[in-house]
Write a protein that holds these residues in place. Sequence first.
Motif, mmCIF file in Angstrom:
data_model
loop_
_atom_site.group_PDB
_atom_site.id
_atom_site.type_symbol
_atom_site.label_atom_id
_atom_site.label_comp_id
_atom_site.label_asym_id
_atom_site.label_seq_id
_atom_site.Cartn_x
_atom_site.Cartn_y
_atom_site.Cartn_z
ATOM 1 N N VAL A 44 81.131 31.754 16.637
ATOM 2 C CA VAL A 44 81.119 30.984 17.882
ATOM 3 C C VAL A 44 79.771 31.101 18.583
ATOM 4 C CG1 VAL A 44 82.406 30.506 19.967
ATOM 5 C CG2 VAL A 44 83.496 31.707 18.099
ATOM 6 N N ALA A 45 79.268 29.975 19.051
ATOM 7 C CA ALA A 45 77.968 29.990 19.722
ATOM 8 C C ALA A 45 78.058 30.544 21.147
ATOM 9 C CB ALA A 45 77.372 28.582 19.739
ATOM 10 N N ASP A 46 79.185 30.315 21.833
ATOM 11 C CA ASP A 46 79.295 30.775 23.231
ATOM 12 C C ASP A 46 79.020 32.264 23.339
ATOM 13 O OD1 ASP A 46 80.296 28.291 23.335
ATOM 14 O OD2 ASP A 46 82.376 28.889 23.679
ATOM 15 N N ASN A 91 84.097 18.862 8.634
ATOM 16 C CA ASN A 91 84.774 18.759 7.342
ATOM 17 C C ASN A 91 83.797 18.704 6.173
ATOM 18 O OD1 ASN A 91 87.411 18.925 8.225
ATOM 19 N ND2 ASN A 91 87.527 16.747 8.723
ATOM 20 N N ILE A 92 82.604 18.153 6.411
ATOM 21 C CA ILE A 92 81.560 18.179 5.376
ATOM 22 C C ILE A 92 81.136 19.614 5.099
ATOM 23 C CG2 ILE A 92 79.089 17.725 5.037
ATOM 24 C CD1 ILE A 92 80.562 15.332 4.241
ATOM 25 N N PHE A 93 80.882 20.374 6.163
ATOM 26 C CA PHE A 93 80.445 21.768 5.994
ATOM 27 C C PHE A 93 81.531 22.625 5.355
ATOM 28 C CE2 PHE A 93 76.302 22.961 7.676
ATOM 29 C CZ PHE A 93 75.891 21.789 8.259
ATOM 30 N N LEU A 94 82.791 22.293 5.633
ATOM 31 C CA LEU A 94 83.883 23.078 5.061
ATOM 32 C C LEU A 94 84.310 22.534 3.700
ATOM 33 C CD1 LEU A 94 85.995 23.594 8.298
ATOM 34 C CD2 LEU A 94 84.506 25.249 7.178
ATOM 35 N N LEU A 95 83.540 21.555 3.175
ATOM 36 C CA LEU A 95 83.809 20.921 1.879
ATOM 37 C C LEU A 95 85.210 20.300 1.823
ATOM 38 C CD1 LEU A 95 82.271 23.636 -0.499
ATOM 39 C CD2 LEU A 95 81.139 21.661 0.510
ATOM 40 N N GLN A 96 85.694 19.820 2.963
ATOM 41 C CA GLN A 96 87.012 19.187 3.002
ATOM 42 C C GLN A 96 86.929 17.701 2.646
ATOM 43 O OE1 GLN A 96 90.142 20.751 4.370
ATOM 44 N NE2 GLN A 96 88.942 22.479 3.648
ATOM 45 N N ILE A 97 85.777 17.070 2.874
ATOM 46 C CA ILE A 97 85.615 15.663 2.525
ATOM 47 C C ILE A 97 84.292 15.472 1.793
ATOM 48 C CG2 ILE A 97 87.006 14.774 4.453
ATOM 49 C CD1 ILE A 97 84.429 14.132 5.932
ATOM 50 N N THR A 98 84.169 14.321 1.130
ATOM 51 C CA THR A 98 82.932 14.017 0.415
ATOM 52 C C THR A 98 82.016 13.214 1.333
ATOM 53 O OG1 THR A 98 83.787 11.914 -0.371
ATOM 54 C CG2 THR A 98 84.219 13.844 -1.745
ATOM 55 N N PRO A 99 80.713 13.181 1.009
ATOM 56 C CA PRO A 99 79.797 12.356 1.807
ATOM 57 C C PRO A 99 80.297 10.913 1.945
ATOM 58 C CG PRO A 99 78.536 13.755 0.350
ATOM 59 C CD PRO A 99 79.980 13.979 0.008
ATOM 60 N N GLN A 100 80.881 10.370 0.851
ATOM 61 C CA GLN A 100 81.352 8.991 0.914
ATOM 62 C C GLN A 100 82.466 8.833 1.960
ATOM 63 O OE1 GLN A 100 79.825 6.420 -0.533
ATOM 64 N NE2 GLN A 100 81.211 5.218 0.749
ATOM 65 N N GLU A 101 83.374 9.804 2.016
ATOM 66 C CA GLU A 101 84.460 9.732 3.012
ATOM 67 C C GLU A 101 83.890 9.813 4.426
ATOM 68 O OE1 GLU A 101 88.413 11.781 1.287
ATOM 69 O OE2 GLU A 101 86.603 12.932 0.908
ATOM 70 N N PHE A 102 82.880 10.676 4.607
ATOM 71 C CA PHE A 102 82.211 10.781 5.900
ATOM 72 C C PHE A 102 81.651 9.422 6.303
ATOM 73 C CE2 PHE A 102 78.390 11.193 8.407
ATOM 74 C CZ PHE A 102 78.660 12.190 9.334
ATOM 75 N N GLY A 115 74.631 29.190 1.073
ATOM 76 C CA GLY A 115 73.518 29.187 2.015
ATOM 77 C C GLY A 115 73.865 29.735 3.388
ATOM 78 N N PHE A 116 75.178 29.714 3.739
ATOM 79 C CA PHE A 116 75.546 30.137 5.085
ATOM 80 C C PHE A 116 76.322 31.455 5.043
ATOM 81 C CE2 PHE A 116 75.017 25.547 5.271
ATOM 82 C CZ PHE A 116 74.091 25.463 6.300
ATOM 83 N N VAL A 117 76.245 32.160 6.142
ATOM 84 C CA VAL A 117 76.832 33.477 6.259
ATOM 85 C C VAL A 117 78.354 33.411 6.022
ATOM 86 C CG1 VAL A 117 77.127 33.186 8.737
ATOM 87 C CG2 VAL A 117 76.927 35.477 7.797
ATOM 88 N N ASP A 118 78.929 34.504 5.498
ATOM 89 C CA ASP A 118 80.380 34.554 5.267
ATOM 90 C C ASP A 118 81.134 34.239 6.551
ATOM 91 O OD1 ASP A 118 80.289 35.168 2.662
ATOM 92 O OD2 ASP A 118 80.543 37.345 2.931
ATOM 93 N N GLY A 119 82.166 33.410 6.428
ATOM 94 C CA GLY A 119 82.994 33.124 7.601
ATOM 95 C C GLY A 119 82.278 32.319 8.660
ATOM 96 N N TYR A 120 81.299 31.498 8.265
ATOM 97 C CA TYR A 120 80.547 30.737 9.275
ATOM 98 C C TYR A 120 81.445 29.793 10.056
ATOM 99 C CZ TYR A 120 80.500 27.082 5.673
ATOM 100 O OH TYR A 120 80.865 26.162 4.733
ATOM 101 N N VAL A 150 75.032 30.187 11.126
ATOM 102 C CA VAL A 150 75.370 28.965 11.866
ATOM 103 C C VAL A 150 76.692 29.198 12.583
ATOM 104 C CG1 VAL A 150 76.602 27.850 9.942
ATOM 105 C CG2 VAL A 150 75.579 26.434 11.719
ATOM 106 N N ALA A 151 76.790 28.726 13.829
ATOM 107 C CA ALA A 151 78.001 28.923 14.622
ATOM 108 C C ALA A 151 78.942 27.757 14.388
ATOM 109 C CB ALA A 151 77.664 29.050 16.106
ATOM 110 N N GLY A 152 79.718 27.842 13.281
ATOM 111 C CA GLY A 152 80.529 26.708 12.848
ATOM 112 C C GLY A 152 81.651 26.336 13.784
ATOM 113 N N GLN A 153 82.284 27.331 14.411
ATOM 114 C CA GLN A 153 83.443 26.967 15.231
ATOM 115 C C GLN A 153 83.046 26.110 16.427
ATOM 116 O OE1 GLN A 153 86.111 29.211 17.883
ATOM 117 N NE2 GLN A 153 87.399 29.456 16.101
ATOM 118 N N SER A 154 81.791 26.213 16.851
ATOM 119 C CA SER A 154 81.338 25.403 17.983
ATOM 120 C C SER A 154 80.993 23.976 17.567
ATOM 121 C CB SER A 154 80.129 26.057 18.639
ATOM 122 O OG SER A 154 80.427 27.378 19.003
#
Lengths: 443, 301
Positions: free
Chosen positions: A265-267, A423-434, A256-261, A200-204
């Motif tokens: 970058v998708a571009d 932030n959800i994908f980076l586990l920085q916040i919980t679903p409830q905060e989202f 589930g996602f590749v290291d350093g996702y 997955v291209a996370g930075q995009s």
Amino acid sequence: MQTKRRLSVVAALTASIGLLAACGSGVQPGEGSDAGDGESSAAGGSATASAWITTGSSALWADSFEWWNEQNPDEAFEVEAFANDAYKEKIRTAVGAGNAPTLIFGWGGGGLKEYVDNGNVVDITEGTQDVLDRVIPSVAAGGIVDGSVYGVPNAQSQPVIMYYNAELFEQVGAEVPTTWDEVMEVTATFNEAGIAPFSVAGQSKWPYLMWIQYLTDRIGGPEVFQAVLDNEPDAWSDPAITEALTKIQELVEADGFVDGYGSVVADANADLALLYTGRAAMMLQGSWVYSTFKADAEEFTMDGGLGYTTFPEVEGGAGDPANIVGNTSNYWSVSADADEAAQETAVSYLNEIIFDEEYTDLLLSEGGVPPVTGLEDRIAEIEDSSFVELAYGMVRDAPHFQLSWDQALAPAAAQELLTNLENIFLLQITPQEFVDNMNATIE
Amino acid sequence: MTRGAGTGAARRRRTGPAPWLAAPALGFFAFFALLPLVGVLVLSFTSWDGLGSPEFIGGSNWSRMLADPLTHNAIWLSVKVVLLCLLFQAPASLLLGVFMAGKQKWREVLSILYFLPLLFSSAAVAIAFKSLLDPNFGLGAATGLDFLSQDWLGQPDLALVVTVFVISWCFIPFHSLLYQAGARQIPTTMYEAALLDGANTWQRFWQITIPQLRYTIVTSTTLILVGSLTYFDLIYVLTGGGPGDATRILPLHMYLTGFRSFDMGGASVVAVLLVVVGLTMSLGLNRMSGSHRMDSQQEGA
């Protein structure tokens, strides 16, 4: 009223100075723009219409304007091309300042609705019946606001597809998952084999959207997001969204996602490269990346290395597994600031050229999926038939085609969504905060 | 400044060129600097999404943006970037600059190498670093060194430090150039005298070079402060403000609010904040360094 008008002049001036500074060259379309007051337009006589297109994968638009200009030298289009992201930021400022080209290129959804609410685009229900009869109704619906046509589809339908590396599946002896439980099982299998399950291209940021959109739809059906679009209070609190977010975080925690996702970058098409170089087994992406797969790894793509399928079911979910998400199409709208002759030219171009036989063939030859009814026989003849058949079938048979959430929402809420989702994908916040953060964007 | 000097200046002004000769420059300044500034100030009291007409809504943009955690985060990040840039760039460019002013072997070749980063556009630098730092196809994968395969730009804690490193990589050459020029101005007699007194290299550096470079230090520090406060293009290309909000410094916050969320009123508030912070900082530095102390360099030494 007087202060309001003066204020808008200051605002437009400030914005255009900012734009000049930002872009370097602030090219404005000449004739169509300043004739909005009506008096000066009759004298000039040369009613050149204008259009801005985006550069990149497709030569479709540029070619179609060339045909038109050859056949209609008196009603020629002045065409300028911009890079995709630069265009997105430029067009809105131009529309706001009354300097828009005659044909406004857009994505439908929240952006188009705002143009309609502000009277920036005109009702083109009359005069576009022919083209709309050629188009699949669910796609045509993307250009319709409050029962009137404000946008005509002009590009391929772009459903989000699950791509996979068939060689890797053979190597580990796994089946392509068709349910969410199987996704989690196959994730464990690939991790044991030292292969990343998903790219997955996370930075995009926007590739993250495809996950929450499909999961929410499979779990709760299209009504869940419709409630958000309808501005219902606390619409993001629907349990389907919380469950989708929880499933995403479970997948992240299961590696589930590749290291350093987070820095892929998708571009640069790095997410695709991970798949065809055998580092990742699966990926969710739009149908538009197929042509890049073909260009970057032709042998792999054409010799059965690249697999493609629909998003898995979620057991017990309320949504129809045939529902799809993605970009329904791109749309042409006609600027309200253009003079009448230019508007007429634009409407006849839309009605005559868009998705006629030549236009449709050109799109098919690019591996695109024309949102046009009754193409089955023609698709069977092309080189990429197996891919286009899948994508075309998905679009044709989908009970619901959800436009990408970042396009469907108003811009401010869309930005908030992208940031919170990251932030959800980076586990920085919980679903409830989202859910709390997103509920705050509903007005 | 004595009274006599003041009247002297006044007399000179009377005989100087007519003030209206400055009119074209003032005109350009007013049109391209003051008018947009006033426009932004006006916009910050309106609600405008870029379409239609702005509507006056009083101070609610201000209370909203000032209460927004994103803005607090942006201010805090900007301060962090300024401090980190200063901590990293100032000593590195001082040492490099003094070295480049010396007479060592290979010094000139090395100076040219050090200077190269300044010649590249920041967008190109950002794209190059993005590829180098790519966890799957970048430096780590190419060299097979595991510690280089970090998710450099994808982890919130790491991204800001990496960004500061790339900014510094770009700008250290410029500041070293300043220090090189400053170091070359120091009279060699001072070093000769120190040598006679038996001072070692470290003492000469600490007791002569540093005090003699104090004005260069002030200039370079001001440029680093104001430069890192308004830094935009490199971060925009490198991280786009992400991951999450980890590198969303004030200028990016302004841009993303204005041209992604199309909240022009909110973006104008951030713009005004940025002007205020920038002005305060450079005025403060100017006062700290003191203009009269700047003058005294010509009389001393």
